[in-house]
Design an enzyme around this catalytic site. Structure first.
Site, PDB file in Angstrom:
ATOM      1  N   THR A  28       0.710  -2.073  -0.046  1.00 31.27           N
ATOM      2  CA  THR A  28       0.068  -0.047  -0.536  1.00 31.27           C
ATOM      3  C   THR A  28       0.675   1.697   0.403  1.00 31.27           C
ATOM      4  O   THR A  28       1.772   1.676   0.442  1.00 31.27           O
ATOM      5  CB  THR A  28      -0.708  -0.224   1.731  1.00 31.27           C
ATOM      6  N   ASP A  84       8.314   3.763   5.125  1.00 31.00           N
ATOM      7  CA  ASP A  84       8.517   5.266   5.352  1.00 31.00           C
ATOM      8  C   ASP A  84       9.967   5.515   5.775  1.00 31.00           C
ATOM      9  O   ASP A  84      10.588   6.048   5.569  1.00 31.00           O
ATOM     10  CB  ASP A  84       7.553   4.961   6.899  1.00 31.00           C
ATOM     11  N   GLU A 103      -0.213  -5.251   5.480  1.00 30.31           N
ATOM     12  CA  GLU A 103       0.510  -5.734   4.640  1.00 30.31           C
ATOM     13  C   GLU A 103       1.204  -6.916   5.795  1.00 30.31           C
ATOM     14  O   GLU A 103       2.190  -7.399   4.749  1.00 30.31           O
ATOM     15  CB  GLU A 103       1.471  -4.263   5.073  1.00 30.31           C
ATOM     16  N   LYS A 121      13.761   7.525   1.712  1.00 34.21           N
ATOM     17  CA  LYS A 121      13.540   5.978   2.743  1.00 34.21           C
ATOM     18  C   LYS A 121      14.759   5.383   3.570  1.00 34.21           C
ATOM     19  O   LYS A 121      14.160   4.623   4.972  1.00 34.21           O
ATOM     20  CB  LYS A 121      12.641   5.066   2.101  1.00 34.21           C
TER      21      LYS A 121
HETATM   22  O1  DER Z   1       2.007   2.429   5.286  1.00 34.04           O
HETATM   23  C1  DER Z   1       3.007   2.018   4.451  1.00 34.04           C
HETATM   24  O2  DER Z   1       3.420   1.027   4.961  1.00 34.04           O
HETATM   25  C2  DER Z   1       3.302   2.906   3.460  1.00 34.04           C
HETATM   26  O3  DER Z   1       3.919   1.026   2.089  1.00 34.04           O
HETATM   27  C3  DER Z   1       3.989   3.428   3.042  1.00 34.04           C
HETATM   28  O4  DER Z   1       4.683   2.994   4.099  1.00 34.04           O
HETATM   29  C4  DER Z   1       4.951   3.766   2.176  1.00 34.04           C
HETATM   30  O5  DER Z   1       4.513   5.301   2.190  1.00 34.04           O
HETATM   31  P1  DER Z   1       4.547   5.860  -0.172  1.00 34.04           P
HETATM   32  O6  DER Z   1       5.293   5.058  -1.019  1.00 34.04           O
HETATM   33  O7  DER Z   1       3.677   6.758  -0.154  1.00 34.04           O
HETATM   34  O8  DER Z   1       5.953   6.454   0.999  1.00 34.04           O
END
Ligand code: DER
Length: 223
Positions: A28, A84, A103, A121
């Site tokens: 997600t 993140d 997830e 990240k």
């Molecule tokens: O919610 C989550 O774990 C998402 O994978 C997030 O960590 C990464 O979201 P982004 O790709 O919009 O930065």
């Protein structure tokens, strides 16, 4: 290259890990959305996807990709998801998109976890990003106090001024001020606090590979 361009770059690069005739585990977030859009281009070659959120399910279905329940599969060759934060060992902080529980469930079905992320990240140590924790609402106050004892400040995540309610009907705390020196031990400890549904440290379900979007192109990190 803008951050969006980097997300598109790694979203497309992840297609390399999708096997013909397979069912793909899909995470997600905005980077995963780039992967989903790219996956639509080869939807005739896959059997479908197992999704980690209503948001990803809707996007997959809108693109004509069949979505199966996690309970319908015994395992998946690969799970593609963002993060993140990700450190040099493949341990991650996840949950910015409020989907951390499903997830982690889908990641647990997969033989390989391919993390797709822009270079912002990659961190030396986890914890700068506020740590998401999905909690049963009645336990939020006592969990907040427990994080306080670790030097953490937990905030209830709001959406339009109300507590955000996850796909599982629970709430999320975002915890700042933590220094997570041992992600495996931290995840095990917090996971068993009464009322914790999921903690957003992915150490037991760490990434196998990270496709990192950089200005020089895609850097592949193996863990
Ligand atoms: O919610 C989550 O774990 C998402 O994978 C997030 O960590 C990464 O979201 P982004 O790709 O919009 O930065």
């Amino acid at each position: 290259l803008t951050q969006d361009a980097l997300k598109t770059l790694v979203g497309r690069a992840a297609l390399h890990y999708v096997e013909d005739g397979s069912i793909v585990g899909v995470g997600t977030g905005s980077t995963v959305n780039q992967f989903i859009d790219a996956l639509a281009g080869l939807k005739e070659r896959i059997r479908g996807a197992v999704s980690s959120s209503e948001a990803s399910t809707q996007r997959l279905r809108a693109l004509g990709i069949p979505v199966l329940e996690a309970g319908e599969v015994r395992s998946l060759p690969v799970y593609i998801d963002g993060a993140d934060e990700i450190d040099e060992r493949g341990y991650m902080v996840k949950g910015g998109g409020a989907a951390l529980t499903r997830e982690k469930i889908v990641a647990a079905l997969a033989e390989r976890f391919v993390c797709i992320a822009d270079e912002s990240k990659l961190v030396k140590a986890l914890g700068a990003f506020p740590l998401p924790v999905e909690v049963i609402p009645m336990a939020a106050a006592q969990i907040t106090r427990r994080f306080g004892q670790l030097g953490g400040a937990a905030q209830l995540r709001l959406k339009d001024g109300q507590p955000l309610v996850t796909d599982n009907g629970q709430h999320i705390l975002d915890v700042t001020g933590l220094v997570i020196t041992d992600p495996l031990a931290f995840e095990s400890e917090v996971n068993q606090w009464p009322g914790v549904v999921t903690v957003g440290v992915f150490a037991h379900q760490k990434a196998s590979v990270c496709l990192l979007g950089t200005a020089q192109g895609v850097r592949t990190l193996a863990f």
